[in-house]
Motif scaffolding. Structure first.
Motif, mmCIF file in Angstrom:
data_model
loop_
_atom_site.group_PDB
_atom_site.id
_atom_site.type_symbol
_atom_site.label_atom_id
_atom_site.label_comp_id
_atom_site.label_asym_id
_atom_site.label_seq_id
_atom_site.Cartn_x
_atom_site.Cartn_y
_atom_site.Cartn_z
ATOM 1 N N LEU A 193 20.999 -15.291 -2.699
ATOM 2 C CA LEU A 193 19.699 -14.874 -3.209
ATOM 3 C C LEU A 193 19.728 -13.404 -3.586
ATOM 4 O O LEU A 193 19.290 -13.005 -4.660
ATOM 5 C CB LEU A 193 18.648 -15.148 -2.125
ATOM 6 N N ILE A 194 20.272 -12.571 -2.700
ATOM 7 C CA ILE A 194 20.333 -11.131 -2.969
ATOM 8 C C ILE A 194 21.187 -10.857 -4.193
ATOM 9 O O ILE A 194 20.827 -10.074 -5.061
ATOM 10 C CB ILE A 194 20.897 -10.390 -1.737
ATOM 11 N N LEU A 195 22.331 -11.534 -4.267
ATOM 12 C CA LEU A 195 23.243 -11.286 -5.383
ATOM 13 C C LEU A 195 22.643 -11.744 -6.696
ATOM 14 O O LEU A 195 22.840 -11.125 -7.731
ATOM 15 C CB LEU A 195 24.573 -11.992 -5.125
ATOM 16 N N PHE A 196 21.843 -12.823 -6.673
ATOM 17 C CA PHE A 196 21.180 -13.264 -7.901
ATOM 18 C C PHE A 196 20.254 -12.182 -8.429
ATOM 19 O O PHE A 196 20.184 -11.934 -9.619
ATOM 20 C CB PHE A 196 20.381 -14.542 -7.647
ATOM 21 N N CYS A 197 19.542 -11.518 -7.527
ATOM 22 C CA CYS A 197 18.648 -10.448 -7.956
ATOM 23 C C CYS A 197 19.423 -9.345 -8.648
ATOM 24 O O CYS A 197 18.969 -8.764 -9.628
ATOM 25 C CB CYS A 197 17.888 -9.885 -6.757
ATOM 26 N N VAL A 210 30.920 -9.301 2.251
ATOM 27 C CA VAL A 210 30.100 -9.871 3.325
ATOM 28 C C VAL A 210 30.877 -9.966 4.622
ATOM 29 O O VAL A 210 30.542 -10.755 5.503
ATOM 30 C CB VAL A 210 29.564 -11.265 2.915
ATOM 31 N N THR A 211 31.932 -9.144 4.765
ATOM 32 C CA THR A 211 32.767 -9.194 5.962
ATOM 33 C C THR A 211 31.950 -8.941 7.214
ATOM 34 O O THR A 211 32.160 -9.575 8.262
ATOM 35 C CB THR A 211 33.900 -8.153 5.851
ATOM 36 N N SER A 212 30.995 -8.015 7.130
ATOM 37 C CA SER A 212 30.184 -7.652 8.289
ATOM 38 C C SER A 212 29.073 -8.649 8.570
ATOM 39 O O SER A 212 28.374 -8.534 9.586
ATOM 40 C CB SER A 212 29.565 -6.270 8.064
ATOM 41 N N GLY A 213 28.898 -9.632 7.688
ATOM 42 C CA GLY A 213 27.787 -10.549 7.822
ATOM 43 C C GLY A 213 26.575 -10.115 7.021
ATOM 44 O O GLY A 213 25.616 -10.871 6.877
ATOM 45 N N GLN A 214 26.618 -8.898 6.509
ATOM 46 C CA GLN A 214 25.568 -8.380 5.636
ATOM 47 C C GLN A 214 26.136 -8.180 4.234
ATOM 48 O O GLN A 214 27.298 -7.815 4.079
ATOM 49 C CB GLN A 214 25.036 -7.045 6.174
ATOM 50 N N PHE A 215 25.302 -8.389 3.246
ATOM 51 C CA PHE A 215 25.765 -8.225 1.870
ATOM 52 C C PHE A 215 25.805 -6.750 1.489
ATOM 53 O O PHE A 215 24.814 -6.035 1.593
ATOM 54 C CB PHE A 215 24.839 -8.975 0.913
ATOM 55 N N GLU A 216 26.983 -6.304 1.038
ATOM 56 C CA GLU A 216 27.141 -4.943 0.536
ATOM 57 C C GLU A 216 27.621 -5.038 -0.911
ATOM 58 O O GLU A 216 28.735 -5.495 -1.176
ATOM 59 C CB GLU A 216 28.163 -4.167 1.382
ATOM 60 N N ALA A 217 26.773 -4.608 -1.841
ATOM 61 C CA ALA A 217 27.116 -4.710 -3.255
ATOM 62 C C ALA A 217 28.294 -3.807 -3.590
ATOM 63 O O ALA A 217 28.344 -2.650 -3.169
ATOM 64 C CB ALA A 217 25.910 -4.334 -4.110
ATOM 65 N N ILE A 218 29.266 -4.338 -4.330
ATOM 66 C CA ILE A 218 30.402 -3.558 -4.818
ATOM 67 C C ILE A 218 30.250 -3.286 -6.306
ATOM 68 O O ILE A 218 30.496 -2.193 -6.784
ATOM 69 C CB ILE A 218 31.736 -4.284 -4.548
ATOM 70 N N GLY A 219 29.806 -4.285 -7.060
ATOM 71 C CA GLY A 219 29.588 -4.071 -8.491
ATOM 72 C C GLY A 219 30.174 -5.182 -9.331
ATOM 73 O O GLY A 219 30.659 -6.202 -8.831
ATOM 74 N N ARG A 220 30.150 -4.984 -10.627
ATOM 75 C CA ARG A 220 30.678 -5.963 -11.568
ATOM 76 C C ARG A 220 32.195 -5.915 -11.585
ATOM 77 O O ARG A 220 32.787 -4.871 -11.377
ATOM 78 C CB ARG A 220 30.121 -5.688 -12.962
ATOM 79 N N VAL A 221 32.785 -7.053 -11.849
ATOM 80 C CA VAL A 221 34.248 -7.158 -11.815
ATOM 81 C C VAL A 221 34.798 -7.004 -13.226
ATOM 82 O O VAL A 221 34.597 -7.862 -14.087
ATOM 83 C CB VAL A 221 34.698 -8.500 -11.208
ATOM 84 N N GLN A 281 22.938 -18.118 6.077
ATOM 85 C CA GLN A 281 23.243 -16.718 5.792
ATOM 86 C C GLN A 281 23.829 -16.569 4.402
ATOM 87 O O GLN A 281 23.456 -15.671 3.641
ATOM 88 C CB GLN A 281 24.231 -16.190 6.838
ATOM 89 N N LYS A 282 24.737 -17.461 4.033
ATOM 90 C CA LYS A 282 25.352 -17.375 2.701
ATOM 91 C C LYS A 282 24.329 -17.635 1.607
ATOM 92 O O LYS A 282 24.384 -17.029 0.552
ATOM 93 C CB LYS A 282 26.516 -18.360 2.594
ATOM 94 N N CYS A 283 23.362 -18.544 1.841
ATOM 95 C CA CYS A 283 22.332 -18.778 0.840
ATOM 96 C C CYS A 283 21.475 -17.544 0.644
ATOM 97 O O CYS A 283 21.074 -17.213 -0.465
ATOM 98 C CB CYS A 283 21.457 -19.962 1.243
ATOM 99 N N LEU A 284 21.194 -16.822 1.763
ATOM 100 C CA LEU A 284 20.424 -15.589 1.650
ATOM 101 C C LEU A 284 21.192 -14.552 0.857
ATOM 102 O O LEU A 284 20.636 -13.856 0.000
ATOM 103 C CB LEU A 284 20.109 -15.053 3.053
ATOM 104 N N ILE A 285 22.496 -14.467 1.109
ATOM 105 C CA ILE A 285 23.321 -13.513 0.370
ATOM 106 C C ILE A 285 23.354 -13.884 -1.102
ATOM 107 O O ILE A 285 23.294 -13.028 -1.980
ATOM 108 C CB ILE A 285 24.738 -13.464 0.971
#
Length: 707
Positions: free
Chosen positions: A10-14, A140-151, A4-8
């Motif tokens: 992947l999403i964050l890399f995009c 990723v608290t819910s187990g799904q990736f939710e984008a917040i943005g740049r830090v 699951q973390k590897c999938l997340i």
């Protein structure tokens, strides 16, 4: 959970790739969510006596004394060449600091993910330290990736190790902070091409009794490159695009061309100070100037020849007077030139010509042109150290061998297609040559006795070459053009192994710069190397013993305001600019009659809208200016010259890039980094409509009639 973390990841890399596609890569990006750096946390230290003194530069030496939280054995990596050795981390009163040490310099990876848990929530923070990027954050608290943005205010760097720094206020609650590390490699975004290289399991992060040093928010963010700057005594330096470099035979002086301003800079190698400058513009006929490129120096150091690419000419400079003795035309845009070891003649080549131009240095006059049959686009030339031969390299056709006494072609060496640029150098004995090919990604080792290519080293975008005195190392400078490659590296000529990738820190990270090193030279006692950086507008200094950057010589005065957009009021009396370099949003107000400038800053650091500015717009009645930050509008009253309000704007999730007020004054149009145009009501500041206008947004304008 690992899948699951590897999938997340992947999403964050995009998400990261989408951000990196911007032309502003290398600058602090517009903020997708403002982060209050002074935000309170449950672990806040009320009083502390020690200031944190760690520079984010990839050098782990300033981490001595900080606890190793977890070690990792050598050789346990799954793929690639990023083998984690240890992780150190801590937080002070404002920031989280992370050091990732490796068993060898980290290479062959795409991004680093920090999986953080704090205050009962789980986050992923992804960054690309090889590109000095800020972090992208997801929940990723819910187990799904939710984008917040740049830090906002995060930093990263990679060299001998990887370092990362981010504000604790990026977490909703920074208590009970824990983290793990995963390094990703390959090609996004599906297995098996996208994979984890190495990882460290979760560790608890100690909070130390340290405080973050105070910063002047009216200046650009501090960075590791600033500590390396050699302050210059000369003022008003403006060398734009320093390219090639040569040193005097006694290694006391260096000379650097400045392409965009038609200048030659002279640098004292004992002090690293610019001591003289020479304008080349008056010596040429082209109305746009000379565009000086490559240069070479005579064996006695008395003459420098400069290839004027724009003017299709070559200038001869007297180094004693630092003046142009003569400028003579050639039949091409000169790409490269070389002076014979006896100092009597010079050879010049250019891609547009199939000829070799011969210049008589003793009489300072053109001598002849020599046809180069079989060569297509000659681009580099070099003499054997004893003067017995000269060699010309071309885009296609290999190398021609020239007899200097007759200036005739006497031989040929076959080589693969080379492309359009790269150095050609010869070793001290004249037995071996090295040719760089930017286009074809290789460096050829050429046996000049057997007249054949001996080895081919696969190197990304090599152009500058420099051979160590003992001829054990071949240094190369690269042309990256936003590629994530080292500016300088070296080849162990005994083993053929590419070693010692050297990363650089520039004192002006808010100014975009790419890897583009066109010249390398040993200076002084040979223990240092000068590497002019075209887009850095300065010279990186390398310690040849430690193989690290040791200094930076600025050749221009760096912007501390960096005005990004300007506008003028209706009667033309006042000019306004928004400044994107300072940490605090600011407007500069220019009286067009007197030229006097007044700059006003928004310094409410506890406001979530506080972050670097991106653009500005003026209302039709000239009373109000809107200044955009990542996700907010700040209002500026032109009568009192002061900021009056801050308004969060609920845009699509991108970063505000530009804005304009409708001619009727009722609406503000905003374009964000995702290419979405939002229409904002000026009364309520609600977003009343949106449209996906382009793939990536940068600028927006409205027709004068508002239609």
């Amino acid at each position: 959970m690992k899948k699951q973390k590897c999938l997340i990841s992947l999403i964050l890399f995009c998400v990261i790739v989408a951000g990196c596609a911007s032309p502003s890569m290398g600058e602090p990006s517009p903020i997708e969510e403002a982060v209050d750096e002074s935000g309170d946390t449950s672990q806040a230290i009320q009083s502390a006596s020690i200031e944190t003194n760690i520079a984010i530069d990839g050098d782990p030496s300033d981490w001595e004394g900080y606890e190793v939280l977890q070690s990792d054995p050598e050789g346990d990596l799954q793929n690639g060449n990023f083998d984690i050795a240890a992780v150190r981390a801590f937080s002070n009163d404002q920031f989280l600091y992370v050091l990732i040490e490796t068993h060898q310099p980290p290479t062959d990876y795409v991004q680093v993910d920090i999986n953080a848990s704090a205050g009962g929530r789980d986050y992923i923070l992804s960054f690309q330290p090889q590109a000095f990027s800020i972090a992208f954050r997801g929940d990723v608290t819910s187990g799904q990736f939710e984008a917040i943005g740049r830090v906002v205010a995060s930093e990263s760097a990679a060299a001998e190790a990887v370092e990362y720094k981010m504000p604790l206020s990026a977490f909703e609650d920074a208590s009970n902070l824990q983290l793990s590390v995963r390094v990703m490699g390959g090609t996004c975004c599906e297995s098996p091409d996208w994979y984890a290289i190495d990882e460290i399991e979760q560790v608890s992060v100690p909070q130390l009794d340290e405080i973050e040093p105070a910063q002047d928010l009216t200046l650009p963010p501090p960075n590791s490159g600033q500590a390396l700057v050699v302050e210059q005594m000369q003022v008003n330096l403006h060398c734009d695009e320093p390219g090639d470099i040569v040193t005097s035979p006694d290694y006391t002086m260096a000379y650097v061309t400045c392409r965009n301003v038609d200048m030659l800079y002279a640098i004292d190698l004992t002090t690293d100070q610019v001591v003289n400058t020479l304008s080349l513009r008056d010596a040429v006929e082209h109305p746009f100037g000379s565009a000086p490129g490559q240069l070479t120096i005579s064996p006695d150091g008395s003459i420098i020849l400069i290839a004027n690419e724009m003017d299709q000419s070559v200038s001869l400079v007297d180094t004693d007077m630092l003046s142009v003795s003569t400028t003579f035309p050639v039949d091409m845009s000169p790409a490269n030139l070389a002076i014979a070891p006896n100092g009597e003649i010079a050879y010049i080549v250019g891609r547009e010509s199939g000829n070799l131009t011969v210049f008589d240095l003793l009489n300072k006059q053109f001598l002849k042109t020599i046809p180069l049959p079989g060569l297509i686009g000659p681009y580099s030339v070099a003499f054997a150290p004893d003067g017995s031969a000269a060699y010309v390299a071309a885009i296609d056709g290999g190398l021609s061998i020239i007899e200097p006494s007759t200036h005739q072609v006497v031989g040929h060496i076959d080589l693969p297609h080379a492309g359009w640029r790269g150095d050609l150098i010869i070793n001290a004995s004249g037995t071996t040559g090295y040719l760089a090919s930017v286009e074809s990604d290789w460096i050829a080792e050429i046996d000049l006795i057997e007249r054949k290519m001996a080895r081919k080293f696969e190197v990304q975008k090599p152009q500058a070459l420099l051979l160590s005195e003992d001829e054990l190392l071949l240094y190369f400078g690269t042309f990256g053009s936003f590629l994530e490659i080292s500016p300088v590296g070296s080849i162990n000529l005994a083993s053929g192994e590419i070693i010692n990738p050297i990363m650089f820190s520039t004192p002006a990270p808010h100014v975009s710069w790419t890897v583009d090193i066109q010249g390398l030279a040993f200076v002084g006692d040979g223990l240092r190397i000068y590497a002019p950086g075209i887009d850095a507008d300065g010279i990186f200094v390398i310690d040849a013993v430690t193989q690290k950057q040791s200094a930076f010589i600025p050749l221009t005065d760096y912007a501390i305001r960096q005005p990004e957009k300007l506008l003028i009021n209706s009667d033309g009396s006042t000019l306004y600019t928004v400044n994107v370099a300072p940490q605090a949003p600011s407007i500069s107000i220019v009286d067009t009659a007197s030229g006097e400038v007044d700059t006003q800053f928004y310094l409410e650091t506890d406001n979530p809208c506080f972050s670097q500015a991106t653009s500005l717009a003026l209302t039709p009645d000239d009373t109000t200016i809107y200044v955009s930050t990542g996700s907010c509008l700040l209002t500026f009253d032109t009568a009192s010259s002061s900021f009056t309000n801050s308004i969060p704007v609920n845009i699509s999730g991108g970063t505000i890039r530009d804005l304009i007020v409708h001619p009727d004054g009722k609406f503000v149009y905003i374009v964000d980094s995702e290419g979405v145009v939002s229409v904002v009501d000026r009364t309520s500041f609600d977003v009343i409509s949106t449209v996906q206008a382009v793939e990536e947004g940068h600028n927006i304008e409205v027709s004068p009639d508002g239609t």
